[in-house]
Design an enzyme around this catalytic site. Structure first.
Site, PDB file in Angstrom:
ATOM      1  N   ASP A 110      17.009 -16.488 -12.763  1.00  0.00           N
ATOM      2  CA  ASP A 110      17.991 -15.778 -12.713  1.00  0.00           C
ATOM      3  C   ASP A 110      19.209 -16.107 -11.264  1.00  0.00           C
ATOM      4  O   ASP A 110      19.853 -15.454 -10.804  1.00  0.00           O
ATOM      5  CB  ASP A 110      18.531 -14.272 -12.823  1.00  0.00           C
ATOM      6  N   GLU A 111      18.660 -17.216 -10.532  1.00  0.00           N
ATOM      7  CA  GLU A 111      19.024 -17.325  -9.397  1.00  0.00           C
ATOM      8  C   GLU A 111      19.338 -19.297  -8.736  1.00  0.00           C
ATOM      9  O   GLU A 111      18.118 -19.628  -9.766  1.00  0.00           O
ATOM     10  CB  GLU A 111      18.274 -16.483  -8.524  1.00  0.00           C
ATOM     11  N   ASP A 129      23.472 -15.302  -8.457  1.00  0.00           N
ATOM     12  CA  ASP A 129      22.173 -14.365  -8.321  1.00  0.00           C
ATOM     13  C   ASP A 129      22.518 -13.213  -9.232  1.00  0.00           C
ATOM     14  O   ASP A 129      24.042 -12.068  -9.376  1.00  0.00           O
ATOM     15  CB  ASP A 129      21.539 -13.173  -7.045  1.00  0.00           C
TER      16      ASP A 129
HETATM   17 MG   LIG Z   1      18.651 -11.032  -9.934  1.00  0.00          MG
END
Ligand SMILES: [Mg+2]
Length: 408
Positions: free
Chosen positions: A107-108, A11
């Site tokens: 973003d993960e 993350d």
């Molecule tokens: Mg994040």
């Protein structure tokens, strides 16, 4: 029992803000936030850097609220192209450790590194190496959770930020995760957390210790899933991109209050299901290329049928027509139906792969699309059931149905 998998959840920390700081390093030195519309007081904070966080600025509040906490907050408009581009670069680095990389959001990502441990070391070693490489090669920091399933890996990456690795093992998961609020667990939204709170289930430990039957009674099938997650029983695979595409579907099913027997009732049932499927496709801005139909008779015998469409659709009427044709081919007329589900699968992005069909005027389709969107909007304002479409008007089969569990 099969050997445990090693799954990482990576993350990026304050992703949008981190990327903005890459292009304008001076932003690192001041409290800053990325927001939807920097010129409006009502714009929403999308991300903030560490300094802004110290002032108590939080994601999803308005600029006006954030400025009250931090008057000198620097506001930046988002650059979505850059976020996508850099996300791709980051996932390419993940891809050097396994082909099982499943992006969960921009973003993960989850990585299943079980098959590459002999090449790169333990899960923790791979996590630490990824943190270092993403920091040095890209310039953003990530937090990584390492565990034996996806749900726990995700909780691990949330556990310590920024730039940290947290390992959740079979030995330590109770100590680390059980004190956390249920809301921290993936797929438990605000509403479900409220429902759980009312019966005294506040933490993940509470959830794990509640009888599954009680949770099922409370939340339907989702209750069972939550119980499994809390007890470390999530066994969902980390999907490669091609598998993710194939797995995507939006469906809806109903167990009827009484068996459907007349063609009119069956048609009404299909229309109602296709209606919600179409609505959800449109809400997610996708179209389906496959329609699936599943039917169960009173003896619980199940048939499943599917067909590919000539062109992707998000129109309830078209989905209903396909489902009805599948039904006519596969189900003897008059045979009672206990349960039915309609699913749109093979999802594609809005407008993708749309082909010109010479036999149906585009104008006609556009108008129907507009009509259905208008109906969606009305229902969005006044609540479900305000709009009853077509032959639903004269049927009461839906009135005392069991609520189907949210199936996504
Ligand atoms: Mg994040």
């Amino acid at each position: 029992m099969a050997a445990d998998r090693t799954i990482l959840h990576c993350d990026c920390n304050g992703y949008y803000a981190s990327v903005e700081c890459l292009f304008r390093p001076e932003l690192r030195e001041v409290p800053m936030a990325v927001c939807g519309d920097p010129d409006s007081r009502h714009g929403i904070i999308l991300a903030k850097n560490e300094l802004a966080k110290r002032y108590g600025v939080v994601t999803a509040e308005t600029i006006w609220q954030a400025k009250r906490k931090c008057p000198e907050l620097t506001l930046v408009a988002p650059h979505h192209d850059a976020y996508s581009r850099i996300s791709k670069q980051i996932n390419e680095i993940y891809g050097q450790y396994t082909d099982r990389v499943e992006a969960f959001s921009i973003d993960e990502s989850w990585l299943d590194v079980t098959g590459s441990l002999h090449l790169f070391g333990t899960g923790r070693q791979i996590a630490d190496e990824l943190r270092r490489r993403i920091r040095e090669e890209i310039g953003v920091t990530i937090s990584v959770g390492v565990s034996f399933n996806k749900v726990f890996a995700k909780l691990g990456s949330d556990y310590k930020k920024p730039d940290a690795t947290t390992e959740i093992t079979r030995e330590n998961y109770r100590d680390i995760l059980f004190p956390l609020p249920v809301r921290d667990m993936i797929f438990i939204g605000h509403r479900a957390a409220e429902t759980l709170q009312k019966v005294g289930v506040k933490t993940i430990g509470d959830l794990a210790g509640t009888e599954m039957e009680k949770l099922t009674a409370l939340l339907g099938k989702a209750g069972q899933t939550m119980w499994r997650y809390a007890n470390g029983l999530d066994d969902a695979p980390v999907l490669r991109p091609d598998e993710q595409e194939a797995a995507k579907s939006i469906g809806n099913g109903i167990t009827f209050a009484h068996n459907l027997e007349t063609e009119q009732d069956v048609r009404a049932g299909i229309l109602a299901l296709a209606d919600t499927v179409g609505r959800r496709l449109r809400r997610h801005k996708v179209k389906c290329t496959v329609v699936q139909l599943q039917i169960k008779d009173p003896d619980l015998k199940v048939i499943s049928r599917q067909r590919s469409l000539e062109r992707p659709t998000d129109l309830s009427g078209e989905i209903a027509r396909e489902a009805m044709e599948l039904l006519c081919e596969a189900w003897p007329k008059g045979k009672p139906i206990r349960m039915m589900s309609v699913t749109g699968a093979g999802l594609v992005g809005e407008g993708a792969a749309e082909q010109l069909n010479l036999f149906d005027s585009g104008e006609d389709r556009a108008r129907r699309g507009q009509l259905e969107q208008a109906l969606d909007a009305i229902e969005g304002r006044f609540g479900r059931g305000t709009v009853r479409r077509g032959s639903l008007l004269n049927s009461d089969i839906m009135s005392d149905r069991k609520r189907p569990g949210e199936d996504r």
